[in-house]
Design a protein around this motif. Structure first.
Motif, PDB file in Angstrom:
ATOM      1  N   LYS A   1      46.808  37.969  27.039  1.00 41.27           N
ATOM      2  CA  LYS A   1      47.874  38.315  26.094  1.00 41.27           C
ATOM      3  C   LYS A   1      48.823  39.410  26.582  1.00 41.27           C
ATOM      4  N   ASP A   2      48.439  40.157  27.621  1.00 40.08           N
ATOM      5  CA  ASP A   2      49.302  41.238  28.087  1.00 40.08           C
ATOM      6  C   ASP A   2      48.936  41.625  29.514  1.00 40.08           C
ATOM      7  N   GLU A   3      49.717  42.545  30.058  1.00 34.51           N
ATOM      8  CA  GLU A   3      49.478  43.039  31.413  1.00 34.51           C
ATOM      9  C   GLU A   3      49.730  44.544  31.466  1.00 34.51           C
ATOM     10  N   PRO A   4      48.798  45.334  30.896  1.00 29.52           N
ATOM     11  CA  PRO A   4      48.988  46.787  30.957  1.00 29.52           C
ATOM     12  C   PRO A   4      48.882  47.283  32.400  1.00 29.52           C
ATOM     13  N   GLN A   5      49.591  48.368  32.655  1.00 30.86           N
ATOM     14  CA  GLN A   5      49.568  48.963  33.984  1.00 30.86           C
ATOM     15  C   GLN A   5      49.907  50.430  33.899  1.00 30.86           C
ATOM     16  N   GLY A   6      49.588  51.146  34.944  1.00 25.52           N
ATOM     17  CA  GLY A   6      49.883  52.567  34.965  1.00 25.52           C
ATOM     18  C   GLY A   6      49.486  53.179  36.305  1.00 25.52           C
ATOM     19  N   TYR A   7      49.315  54.485  36.278  1.00 24.54           N
ATOM     20  CA  TYR A   7      48.978  55.243  37.485  1.00 24.54           C
ATOM     21  C   TYR A   7      47.727  56.068  37.250  1.00 24.54           C
ATOM     22  N   TYR A   8      47.098  56.479  38.338  1.00 26.79           N
ATOM     23  CA  TYR A   8      45.936  57.354  38.244  1.00 26.79           C
ATOM     24  C   TYR A   8      45.934  58.347  39.399  1.00 26.79           C
ATOM     25  N   THR A   9      45.339  59.481  39.122  1.00 25.03           N
ATOM     26  CA  THR A   9      45.017  60.445  40.168  1.00 25.03           C
ATOM     27  C   THR A   9      43.522  60.693  40.077  1.00 25.03           C
ATOM     28  N   LEU A  10      42.886  60.724  41.221  1.00 28.86           N
ATOM     29  CA  LEU A  10      41.447  60.928  41.297  1.00 28.86           C
ATOM     30  C   LEU A  10      41.141  62.091  42.221  1.00 28.86           C
ATOM     31  N   LEU A  11      40.116  62.850  41.858  1.00 27.58           N
ATOM     32  CA  LEU A  11      39.530  63.805  42.789  1.00 27.58           C
ATOM     33  C   LEU A  11      38.167  63.257  43.168  1.00 27.58           C
ATOM     34  N   PHE A  12      37.992  63.033  44.454  1.00 25.29           N
ATOM     35  CA  PHE A  12      36.704  62.618  45.001  1.00 25.29           C
ATOM     36  C   PHE A  12      36.042  63.838  45.620  1.00 25.29           C
ATOM     37  N   LYS A  13      34.735  63.896  45.511  1.00 16.23           N
ATOM     38  CA  LYS A  13      33.970  64.952  46.170  1.00 16.23           C
ATOM     39  C   LYS A  13      32.785  64.302  46.874  1.00 16.23           C
ATOM     40  N   LYS A  14      32.544  64.751  48.103  1.00 15.89           N
ATOM     41  CA  LYS A  14      31.386  64.252  48.840  1.00 15.89           C
ATOM     42  C   LYS A  14      30.182  65.075  48.403  1.00 15.89           C
ATOM     43  N   ILE A  15      29.254  64.402  47.724  1.00 13.54           N
ATOM     44  CA  ILE A  15      28.066  65.051  47.169  1.00 13.54           C
ATOM     45  C   ILE A  15      26.845  64.437  47.859  1.00 13.54           C
ATOM     46  N   GLU A  16      26.112  65.275  48.563  1.00 12.11           N
ATOM     47  CA  GLU A  16      24.947  64.810  49.320  1.00 12.11           C
ATOM     48  C   GLU A  16      25.315  63.629  50.207  1.00 12.11           C
ATOM     49  N   GLY A  17      26.499  63.713  50.837  1.00 15.36           N
ATOM     50  CA  GLY A  17      26.948  62.703  51.784  1.00 15.36           C
ATOM     51  C   GLY A  17      27.587  61.471  51.171  1.00 15.36           C
ATOM     52  N   ILE A  18      27.746  61.436  49.838  1.00 16.47           N
ATOM     53  CA  ILE A  18      28.302  60.254  49.157  1.00 16.47           C
ATOM     54  C   ILE A  18      29.565  60.656  48.393  1.00 16.47           C
ATOM     55  N   TRP A  19      30.651  59.912  48.611  1.00 15.63           N
ATOM     56  CA  TRP A  19      31.899  60.180  47.917  1.00 15.63           C
ATOM     57  C   TRP A  19      31.827  59.663  46.482  1.00 15.63           C
ATOM     58  N   LYS A  20      32.079  60.569  45.514  1.00 22.19           N
ATOM     59  CA  LYS A  20      32.068  60.234  44.087  1.00 22.19           C
ATOM     60  C   LYS A  20      33.327  60.777  43.423  1.00 22.19           C
ATOM     61  N   ILE A  21      33.802  60.076  42.416  1.00 24.49           N
ATOM     62  CA  ILE A  21      34.930  60.559  41.620  1.00 24.49           C
ATOM     63  C   ILE A  21      34.406  61.634  40.678  1.00 24.49           C
ATOM     64  N   ILE A  22      35.044  62.814  40.699  1.00 23.05           N
ATOM     65  CA  ILE A  22      34.658  63.891  39.796  1.00 23.05           C
ATOM     66  C   ILE A  22      35.704  64.125  38.716  1.00 23.05           C
ATOM     67  N   VAL A  23      36.960  63.690  38.984  1.00 20.25           N
ATOM     68  CA  VAL A  23      38.048  63.791  37.997  1.00 20.25           C
ATOM     69  C   VAL A  23      38.893  62.524  38.105  1.00 20.25           C
ATOM     70  N   ASP A  24      39.193  61.931  36.945  1.00 16.56           N
ATOM     71  CA  ASP A  24      40.046  60.743  36.864  1.00 16.56           C
ATOM     72  C   ASP A  24      41.076  60.994  35.780  1.00 16.56           C
ATOM     73  N   HIS A  25      42.344  60.973  36.150  1.00 20.33           N
ATOM     74  CA  HIS A  25      43.433  61.076  35.167  1.00 20.33           C
ATOM     75  C   HIS A  25      44.200  59.771  35.256  1.00 20.33           C
ATOM     76  N   SER A  26      44.066  58.932  34.249  1.00 21.82           N
ATOM     77  CA  SER A  26      44.730  57.619  34.239  1.00 21.82           C
ATOM     78  C   SER A  26      45.707  57.540  33.080  1.00 21.82           C
ATOM     79  N   SER A  27      46.866  56.962  33.370  1.00 20.86           N
ATOM     80  CA  SER A  27      47.867  56.795  32.313  1.00 20.86           C
ATOM     81  C   SER A  27      48.529  55.435  32.452  1.00 20.86           C
TER      82      SER A  27
END
Length: 142
Positions: A116-142
């Motif tokens: 029924k629709d096609e929403p879209q937007g942008y995001y900024t992410l902060l990744f942090k390497k924790i114990e050798g693994i990259w994880k998203i710690i902050v996600d700002h999506s709009s």
């Protein structure tokens, strides 16, 4: 002689950092691709594996900030219920900048194709390497 030694050391260090950055960039892109594939299968639990599983996870969306992995998952389930609500997700990666060896900033776009629709937007992410693994710690999506 000392200038030559310093020049060689500088080149070796620069090459080592560039190689690490390339590998880390690929790993971050792999995390995002795994998220995209999981989303498109309707598997929010696997999608959430890209995020740090912690109460300190920060997600900022149209409703404001949300703290915590479980709360973020619950919000996704409520907002995007079922196949019709989730649709098919695509990402457009605009840039990945390394703030230091263990923290990266990602700017991208998202697009959902639904019946029924096609929403879209942008995001900024902060990744942090924790114990050798990259994880998203902050996600700002709009």
């Amino acid at each position: 002689m000392m200038k030559s030694i310093f020049a060689i050391l500088f080149c070796l260090i620069t090459f080592s950092v560039a190689a690490q950055t390339t590998a880390d960039k690929k790993t971050i892109l792999d995390v995002l691709e795994k998220q995209r594939l999981a989303w498109n299968k309707g598997d929010l639990e696997t999608f959430m594996q890209g995020y740090v599983k912690s109460d300190s996870l920060l997600f900022v969306g149209k409703s404001g900030p949300t703290y915590g992995w479980q709360k973020t998952l619950d919000n996704y389930k409520k907002t995007y219920s079922g196949e019709a609500g989730m649709g098919q997700l695509t990402f457009g990666i605009k840039k990945i900048d390394f703030l230091n060896k263990d923290v990266a900033f990602v700017l991208g776009s998202w697009h959902l194709k639904r019946e029924k629709d096609e929403p879209q937007g942008y995001y900024t992410l902060l990744f942090k390497k924790i114990e050798g693994i990259w994880k998203i710690i902050v996600d700002h999506s709009s």
